[in-house]
Design a protein around this motif. Structure first.
Motif, mmCIF file in Angstrom:
data_model
loop_
_atom_site.group_PDB
_atom_site.id
_atom_site.type_symbol
_atom_site.label_atom_id
_atom_site.label_comp_id
_atom_site.label_asym_id
_atom_site.label_seq_id
_atom_site.Cartn_x
_atom_site.Cartn_y
_atom_site.Cartn_z
ATOM 1 N N LEU A 159 -16.401 55.743 116.604
ATOM 2 C CA LEU A 159 -17.169 55.532 115.377
ATOM 3 C C LEU A 159 -17.854 54.159 115.402
ATOM 4 O O LEU A 159 -19.005 54.021 114.948
ATOM 5 C CB LEU A 159 -16.248 55.637 114.169
ATOM 6 N N LEU A 160 -17.186 53.152 115.928
ATOM 7 C CA LEU A 160 -17.781 51.826 116.075
ATOM 8 C C LEU A 160 -19.003 51.879 116.985
ATOM 9 O O LEU A 160 -20.032 51.254 116.719
ATOM 10 C CB LEU A 160 -16.739 50.854 116.635
ATOM 11 N N TRP A 161 -18.907 52.642 118.065
ATOM 12 C CA TRP A 161 -20.023 52.788 118.998
ATOM 13 C C TRP A 161 -21.220 53.468 118.314
ATOM 14 O O TRP A 161 -22.363 53.033 118.463
ATOM 15 C CB TRP A 161 -19.578 53.594 120.210
ATOM 16 N N VAL A 162 -20.953 54.526 117.541
ATOM 17 C CA VAL A 162 -22.025 55.220 116.816
ATOM 18 C C VAL A 162 -22.714 54.256 115.846
ATOM 19 O O VAL A 162 -23.951 54.224 115.752
ATOM 20 C CB VAL A 162 -21.472 56.443 116.060
ATOM 21 N N ALA A 163 -21.924 53.472 115.125
ATOM 22 C CA ALA A 163 -22.499 52.516 114.178
ATOM 23 C C ALA A 163 -23.356 51.484 114.894
ATOM 24 O O ALA A 163 -24.438 51.103 114.419
ATOM 25 C CB ALA A 163 -21.383 51.821 113.401
ATOM 26 N N ASP A 164 -22.903 51.028 116.040
ATOM 27 C CA ASP A 164 -23.613 49.969 116.753
ATOM 28 C C ASP A 164 -24.949 50.450 117.313
ATOM 29 O O ASP A 164 -25.919 49.696 117.355
ATOM 30 C CB ASP A 164 -22.730 49.426 117.884
ATOM 31 N N ILE A 165 -25.007 51.697 117.776
ATOM 32 C CA ILE A 165 -26.242 52.167 118.408
ATOM 33 C C ILE A 165 -27.202 52.835 117.420
ATOM 34 O O ILE A 165 -28.400 52.945 117.701
ATOM 35 C CB ILE A 165 -25.942 53.168 119.558
ATOM 36 N N SER A 166 -26.709 53.261 116.261
ATOM 37 C CA SER A 166 -27.563 54.016 115.348
ATOM 38 C C SER A 166 -28.032 53.223 114.135
ATOM 39 O O SER A 166 -29.043 53.568 113.516
ATOM 40 C CB SER A 166 -26.830 55.274 114.855
ATOM 41 N N ASN A 187 -24.895 43.289 98.814
ATOM 42 C CA ASN A 187 -24.753 43.421 97.363
ATOM 43 C C ASN A 187 -23.377 43.968 97.015
ATOM 44 O O ASN A 187 -22.562 44.225 97.895
ATOM 45 C CB ASN A 187 -25.865 44.294 96.771
ATOM 46 N N TRP A 188 -23.127 44.168 95.728
ATOM 47 C CA TRP A 188 -21.753 44.481 95.299
ATOM 48 C C TRP A 188 -21.292 45.847 95.784
ATOM 49 O O TRP A 188 -20.129 46.001 96.171
ATOM 50 C CB TRP A 188 -21.637 44.388 93.784
ATOM 51 N N TRP A 189 -22.186 46.843 95.759
ATOM 52 C CA TRP A 189 -21.745 48.177 96.159
ATOM 53 C C TRP A 189 -21.530 48.272 97.667
ATOM 54 O O TRP A 189 -20.656 49.004 98.124
ATOM 55 C CB TRP A 189 -22.704 49.250 95.663
ATOM 56 N N GLN A 190 -22.306 47.510 98.450
ATOM 57 C CA GLN A 190 -22.080 47.477 99.891
ATOM 58 C C GLN A 190 -20.748 46.783 100.210
ATOM 59 O O GLN A 190 -20.004 47.225 101.087
ATOM 60 C CB GLN A 190 -23.238 46.761 100.576
ATOM 61 N N LEU A 211 -13.567 49.680 100.724
ATOM 62 C CA LEU A 211 -12.970 51.011 100.778
ATOM 63 C C LEU A 211 -12.690 51.418 102.225
ATOM 64 O O LEU A 211 -11.668 52.055 102.513
ATOM 65 C CB LEU A 211 -13.899 52.029 100.105
ATOM 66 N N ALA A 212 -13.591 51.046 103.133
ATOM 67 C CA ALA A 212 -13.368 51.335 104.554
ATOM 68 C C ALA A 212 -12.128 50.608 105.056
ATOM 69 O O ALA A 212 -11.385 51.118 105.910
ATOM 70 C CB ALA A 212 -14.592 50.940 105.364
ATOM 71 N N GLN A 213 -11.883 49.422 104.515
ATOM 72 C CA GLN A 213 -10.731 48.627 104.950
ATOM 73 C C GLN A 213 -9.411 49.336 104.652
ATOM 74 O O GLN A 213 -8.396 49.067 105.311
ATOM 75 C CB GLN A 213 -10.765 47.259 104.271
ATOM 76 N N ILE A 214 -9.413 50.243 103.679
ATOM 77 C CA ILE A 214 -8.207 51.014 103.380
ATOM 78 C C ILE A 214 -7.739 51.773 104.616
ATOM 79 O O ILE A 214 -6.536 51.915 104.869
ATOM 80 C CB ILE A 214 -8.466 51.995 102.218
ATOM 81 N N THR A 233 -17.554 48.215 111.485
ATOM 82 C CA THR A 233 -18.222 49.516 111.556
ATOM 83 C C THR A 233 -18.960 49.805 110.254
ATOM 84 O O THR A 233 -20.132 50.205 110.259
ATOM 85 C CB THR A 233 -17.197 50.633 111.829
ATOM 86 N N ALA A 234 -18.285 49.608 109.120
ATOM 87 C CA ALA A 234 -18.921 49.839 107.817
ATOM 88 C C ALA A 234 -20.103 48.898 107.610
ATOM 89 O O ALA A 234 -21.160 49.317 107.122
ATOM 90 C CB ALA A 234 -17.891 49.657 106.701
ATOM 91 N N GLY A 235 -19.933 47.640 107.990
ATOM 92 C CA GLY A 235 -21.026 46.681 107.850
ATOM 93 C C GLY A 235 -22.245 47.060 108.671
ATOM 94 O O GLY A 235 -23.385 46.963 108.209
ATOM 95 N N LEU A 236 -22.010 47.534 109.894
ATOM 96 C CA LEU A 236 -23.124 47.967 110.746
ATOM 97 C C LEU A 236 -23.818 49.188 110.161
ATOM 98 O O LEU A 236 -25.058 49.269 110.158
ATOM 99 C CB LEU A 236 -22.610 48.262 112.156
ATOM 100 N N PHE A 237 -23.054 50.155 109.685
ATOM 101 C CA PHE A 237 -23.651 51.341 109.066
ATOM 102 C C PHE A 237 -24.506 50.972 107.850
ATOM 103 O O PHE A 237 -25.478 51.661 107.522
ATOM 104 C CB PHE A 237 -22.573 52.335 108.647
ATOM 105 N N LEU A 238 -24.138 49.884 107.162
ATOM 106 C CA LEU A 238 -24.890 49.436 105.991
ATOM 107 C C LEU A 238 -26.098 48.585 106.364
ATOM 108 O O LEU A 238 -26.818 48.104 105.486
ATOM 109 C CB LEU A 238 -23.972 48.647 105.058
ATOM 110 N N GLY A 239 -26.318 48.366 107.662
ATOM 111 C CA GLY A 239 -27.506 47.661 108.120
ATOM 112 C C GLY A 239 -27.326 46.200 108.436
ATOM 113 O O GLY A 239 -28.301 45.512 108.777
#
Length: 266
Positions: free
Chosen positions: A127-134, A145-148, A154-157, A172-178
Motif C-alpha cells: 500500500l505504501l508503494w501504491v501511494a508513492d507511485i500514484s 487542513n483539519w480533515w486531512q 484515523l489511518a494511525q489507528i 502512506t495516508a499523507g502521500l495519498f492526500l498529496g
C-alpha cells in the motif's frame, strides 16, 4: 540481557520506530532467530524514552515554534501555520488514543502473532508503494487542513495492529492526500511524539504496578543506543527520502514479511 543483546534490541527500536518498516516485525526476529527472551517492560520503557528524546531534540525548533504559536494564537481567529500545525497534531492523535485505550487488551491477546505481523508487513508495504507511485506529491506541510489531518489520524489507528508500522501508515495516508515525501515524513515524526509519550507513560504505570527489580545499567545503555540510532535515522531519512523514494522500504518489507512467513509455516 548481555550487552550485545541490549545494543541490538535498542538499535532495532531506534531505527524501526521511525522508518516505515514495522518495529513489531523486527522485535520478534531476535527471539525467532536466536531464541532470545523477551526484553521485558522496563527495557521497553527505556528504549521508548531514547526514541522520544531523539525526535524531540531533532524537532526542537519546530516544537518550540508550534507551542508558542498555539499558546499565543491557537484559541483566536488569527491562526498561524505553526498554530494550525499544532492543532492538526493534536487532532490526528485523538483517534489512536481513544481506540488504543478501548482495545489495547484485545490487540495484545489476539493480534500480536507472527502470522498477522507477516501479513500486515507485506500488505501495508504494498500500500505504501501504491501511494508513492500514484499520488501527486505536490503539497507542502503548511497546506494540510483539519480533515486531512484527521484522515491521517484515523489511518494511525491501523498501526495498533502489529506489523502495520505507525510511521508507514501515516506516511502512506499523507502521500495519498498529496503531501510530498518530506512533508508526509515530517508530519509522521511530529505525530510520533504524543504517541511515544503516551505509550511510554502507560508502560511506566504498568511497570510500577509490577514492582520488579530493575537493571538500571541495561536501561541506560538501551536508552542511549536507542537515542543515537533514532536521531541518525530521522536525520538520514529526511535528507534522503525525496531522492530515493519509498521503494527501498517496500522491497525490504516484502522480504521481511516473506522471512516471517517462512518461520510461521515451517
Amino acid at each position: 540481557m548481555t550487552l550485545f543483546e541490549i545494543i541490538i534490541l535498542a538499535v532495532i527500536q531506534g531505527i524501526t520506530e521511525f522508518l516505515p518498516i514495522s518495529s513489531s516485525a523486527h522485535l520478534i526476529l531476535p527471539s525467532a532467530l536466536f531464541g532470545w527472551q523477551n526484553q521485558g517492560l522496563a527495557f521497553d520503557v527505556a528504549v521508548h524514552v531514547g526514541s522520544l528524546l531523539a525526535v524531540v531534540i531533532y524537532f526542537r525548533e519546530d516544537i518550540g515554534e508550534m507551542t508558542q504559536a498555539w499558546v499565543m494564537r491557537g484559541f483566536t481567529s488569527q491562526q498561524t501555520p505553526q498554530s494550525r500545525l499544532a492543532w492538526w497534531v493534536i487532532l490526528a492523535t485523538i483517534p489512536a488514543v481513544i481506540v488504543g485505550f478501548l482495545f489495547k487488551d484485545w490487540i495484545e491477546d489476539y493480534a500480536r502473532n507472527a502470522l498477522i505481523i507477516a501479513a500486515t508487513t507485506i500488505f501495508f508495504g504494498l500500500l505504501l508503494w501504491v501511494a508513492d507511485i500514484s499520488a501527486s506529491r505536490h503539497k507542502h506541510l503548511n497546506s494540510l487542513n483539519w480533515w486531512q489531518a484527521l484522515i491521517i489520524g484515523l489511518a494511525q489507528i491501523l498501526a495498533l495492529v502489529p506489523g502495520t508500522s505507525r510511521s508507514g501508515i501515516t506516511m502512506t495516508a499523507g502521500l495519498f492526500l498529496g503531501l510530498d515525501r518530506e512533508s508526509a515524513a515530517r508530519f509522521s515524526f511530529l505525530l510520533s511524539i504524543p504517541v511515544i509519550l503516551g505509550a511510554g507513560t502507560l508502560a511506566t504505570f504498568d511497570l510500577l504496578a509490577l514492582n520488579e527489580a530493575v537493571d538500571w545499567q541495561a536501561l541506560l545503555y538501551g536508552a542511549a543506543f536507542s537515542f543515537v540510532s533514532a536521531y541518525l535515522c530521522i536525520y538520514l531519512f529526511l535528507n534522503w527520502i525525496a531522492r530515493i523514494g519509498m521503494l527501498p522500504f517496500v522491497i525490504y518489507r516484502l522480504l521481511l514479511g516473506a522471512i516471517l512467513l517462512v518461520f510461521v509455516l515451517y
